[in-house]
Design a protein around this motif. Structure first.
Motif, short mmCIF file in Angstrom:
data_model
loop_
_atom_site.label_atom_id
_atom_site.label_comp_id
_atom_site.label_asym_id
_atom_site.label_seq_id
_atom_site.Cartn_x
_atom_site.Cartn_y
_atom_site.Cartn_z
N TYR A 97 26.41 31.37 41.75
CA TYR A 97 27.36 32.68 41.79
C TYR A 97 27.31 33.15 40.21
CZ TYR A 97 28.88 31.81 46.19
OH TYR A 97 29.31 31.38 47.64
N ARG A 253 33.55 42.60 37.48
CA ARG A 253 34.68 41.71 37.58
C ARG A 253 34.27 40.31 38.60
NH1 ARG A 253 40.16 45.49 38.38
NH2 ARG A 253 39.66 46.63 36.68
N THR A 255 34.23 37.93 41.51
CA THR A 255 34.42 37.82 42.95
C THR A 255 35.19 36.86 43.51
OG1 THR A 255 32.75 36.52 43.51
CG2 THR A 255 32.28 38.72 43.06
N LYS A 256 35.69 36.94 44.71
CA LYS A 256 36.98 35.97 45.34
C LYS A 256 36.11 34.62 45.43
CE LYS A 256 39.33 34.90 49.52
NZ LYS A 256 39.86 35.37 50.93
N ASN A 257 34.81 34.66 45.68
CA ASN A 257 34.19 33.37 45.85
C ASN A 257 33.93 32.75 44.20
OD1 ASN A 257 33.64 33.37 48.18
ND2 ASN A 257 31.61 34.29 48.31
N GLU A 258 33.76 33.49 43.26
CA GLU A 258 33.75 32.91 41.89
C GLU A 258 35.17 32.27 41.36
OE1 GLU A 258 31.69 35.22 38.71
OE2 GLU A 258 31.60 36.82 40.36
N LYS A 259 36.13 32.97 42.05
CA LYS A 259 37.37 32.53 41.61
C LYS A 259 37.74 31.23 42.25
CE LYS A 259 39.28 37.04 40.63
NZ LYS A 259 40.32 38.37 40.71
#
Length: 454
Positions: A97, A253, A255-259
Motif C-alpha cells: 500500500y 490522500r 485510502t481507507k485500506n491504508e488507514k
C-alpha cells in the motif's frame, strides 16, 4: 566449491575422533559440535547457499542419531520462525500500500541530507524503538522504509557501501537497543527470573539504570565503526527526498485500506509493548497477519511475492541446532571447559562474556542466555563476584549477536533485503563485537559494582 569440501572434510575428521569421547561429553554432544564446526565454515564462506546449510543441519541431526526426525522437524516450528514469517507478511502489506513511502519521507527529513547523519539516525531510531518493543519487531517496521529509500536512490545491492551500512545499522541498532529495557527481548526477563532465585530483585527501572549506559555508549561508537568500514560513496540523499516527495504527492490522500493498515500496525505495536510477555511476539504478529487476511488487505499472491523463504530455512535449521547443542549439553560442556582453564575472577568474567557471545551467534539469544545463566551464577559463588554482575554480563553479551544471519531475527530480516552478504556481517560484526564486549566488561567491573551496590 573448495570451501564446501573443507567444511565437509572437517566434519568427517571431527567425527572420526568420536571414540573415545572427551570426558563429560556425550557422543551426541560431540556430533553436535562437529555439525556446529561444519556449519560455521559453510556460513562464513557461503560455499553453498546459506539456506542449503540450514537444510543440511536439519538432515544431519536425525541421520547421525542425535535426535528423532520428528523432534528435529518439530523444533523447526519454533515461535521465532513463525515470527519471522509473520514479519515478512506485515512488511509486505506495508509495501503493497506504499505506506513505507509516506513514512520514509518523514524519516529522511528528520535526519537531514547527510548520509552519515542518516546512518546514525537509523541506529538511533532502531535502538530507541527497541526500548519499548522487541528488537526484531522494530526491524520489521523499519525494513520497508529503508528498502524504499535505497531503491529510490538506485543503490546497487551488495555493491554499494551506503546500502551495506544502512542494513548493518538496522541490524545492529535494534540489537544493541534490545539490551536497554526489559521489553527489548525475552532474555531480559529471563535473567530477572534467574536472579530472583538468588535473592536479587531487579526492577524495570533498575534494569534501565544498569544497561542504558551500554546502549548510549555503543550506538555512536558502532555507528563510527560502520562508517569507517563502509564509508558511503554518496554525498547527499537529496535525490531520495525529491523522488519520495514526488511519489507521495502522486499517491494523494490516504485510502481507507491504508488507514486500516495503520490501525493494525498501531494495535500490533501496542500489543507488543504491553502484552508480549503474556502472548509472545510471534502470536501477536500472527494475529496481525490474520487481521490483514480477514480484512482482505492482502492475499496469498502478495505473500508469495514478498516472503523470503530462504531466510526461514536458515533460521529454522539454526534453531534446531541450538536446541540440540543445549539438549546434549554440548554448549554447557564447551563453556565449562574454557572457564576451567582460568582461576582469576576477572578473567573468568571475561570468559563468561565471550562464551555467551559465541553461543548467541549460533543459538537464539534466549537459548544462549538460558544455557549460560546457570553456569555464570554458579561460577559467581566460586570466584567471589556478585551473581547479579555475572548474570547481567551474560544477559547483555547475549544481545551482541552480530556475526551471522542466524544470530537473531533482526539480522536475518536485514539480510533478507539483499543489500548485505554474510561476509559484510562478519567483517563489521567482529570489530563491532570486540568493542561492545569490551564496553560490557568495563561496565561490569566498574559501573555495575557501583550501581548494583555490591
Amino acid at each position: 566449491m573448495r570451501n564446501a569440501f573443507i567444511a565437509i572434510a572437517l566434519f568427517i575428521v571431527i567425527l572420526s575422533l568420536i571414540l573415545p569421547t572427551p570426558a563429560g561429553l556425550s557422543r551426541d554432544g560431540f556430533i553436535m559440535l562437529a555439525i556446529l564446526a561444519m556449519a560455521i565454515i559453510l556460513w562464513i564462506t557461503e560455499a553453498i547457499p546459506i539456506a542449503a546449510t540450514g537444510l543440511l543441519i536439519l538432515a544431519l541431526q536425525p541421520l547421525l542419531g542425535v535426535a528423532d526426525a520428528k523432534d528435529v522437524f518439530a523444533s523447526f516450528g519454533n515461535k521465532a520462525v513463525f515470527f519471522i514469517l509473520a514479519s515478512f507478511m506485515i512488511a509486505g502489506a506495508v509495501e503493497k500500500y506504499g505506506l513505507h513511502k509516506r513514512m520514509a519521507i518523514k524519516f529522511l527529513k528528520m535526519f537531514g541530507k547527510s548520509p552519515k547523519l542518516f546512518i546514525f539516525g537509523v541506529m538511533l531510531t532502531g535502538a530507541s524503538l527497541s526500548f519499548i518493543m522487541q528488537g526484531h519487531a522494530v526491524a520489521v517496521l523499519l525494513l520497508p522504509i529503508l528498502m524504499h529509500i535505497l531503491v529510490s536512490m538506485k543503490i546497487t545491492p551488495k555493491e554499494s557501501n551506503f546500502g551495506i551500512v544502512s542494513m548493518l545499522a538496522l541490524a545492529y541498532g535494534t540489537t544493541i537497543g534490545s539490551c536497554g529495557t526489559l521489553l527489548g527481548g525475552a532474555r531480559n526477563p529471563l535473567t530477572i527470573a534467574f536472579l530472583d532465585g538468588y535473592g536479587y530483585e531487579i526492577s524495570f527501572l533498575d534494569w534501565m539504570k544498569i544497561n542504558l549506559p551500554f546502549v548510549f555508549i555503543s550506538i555512536p561508537v558502532i555507528t563510527a565503526v560502520l562508517l569507517l568500514l563502509y564509508p558511503p560513496e554518496i554525498r547527499s540523499i537529496d535525490v531520495a527526498i525529491e523522488e519520495l516527495e514526488k511519489e507521495v504527492y502522486k499517491m494523494g490522500r490516504m485510502t481507507k485500506n491504508e488507514k486500516t493498515l495503520i490501525g493494525i500496525l498501531i494495535s500490533t505495536i501496542f500489543l507488543w509493548i504491553f502484552f508480549s510477555s503474556q502472548l509472545g511476539v510471534a502470536v501477536i504478529a500472527l494475529l496481525a497477519v490474520s487481521a490483514l487476511f480477514l480484512l482482505k488487505l492482502i492475499n496469498w499472491e502478495d505473500v508469495e511475492k514478498r516472503v523470503q523463504w530462504g531466510i526461514i530455512l536458515v533460521y529454522g535449521g539454526a534453531i534446531t541446532m541450538g536446541k540440540n547443542l543445549e539438549a546434549t549439553n554440548a554448549a554447557e560442556w564447551l563453556a565449562l571447559k574454557i572457564t576451567a582453564v582460568f582461576s582469576n575472577p576477572y578473567i573468568i568474567l571475561a570468559c563468561i562474556i565471550i562464551i555467551t557471545f559465541i553461543l548467541t551467534n549460533f543459538m537464539s539469544n534466549t537459548a544462549a542466555v538460558a544455557t549460560m545463566l546457570p553456569i555464570s551464577l554458579s561460577l559467581a559463588n566460586k570466584i567471589g563476584i556478585s551473581a547479579a554482575i555475572t548474570a547481567m554480563a551474560t544477559a547483555t553479551a547475549g544481545g551482541v549477536a552480530f556475526l551471522f544471519v542466524i544470530a537473531t531475527p533482526a539480522v536475518a530480516i536485514a539480510y533478507s533485503s539483499g543489500y548485505i552478504t554474510q561476509r559484510n556481517l562478519l567483517k563489521a560484526g567482529i570489530i563491532s563485537a570486540i568493542i561492545c564486549l569490551s564496553i560490557i566488561y568495563m561496565l561490569s567491573i566498574v559501573y555495575w559494582q557501583f550501581i548494583l551496590k555490591l
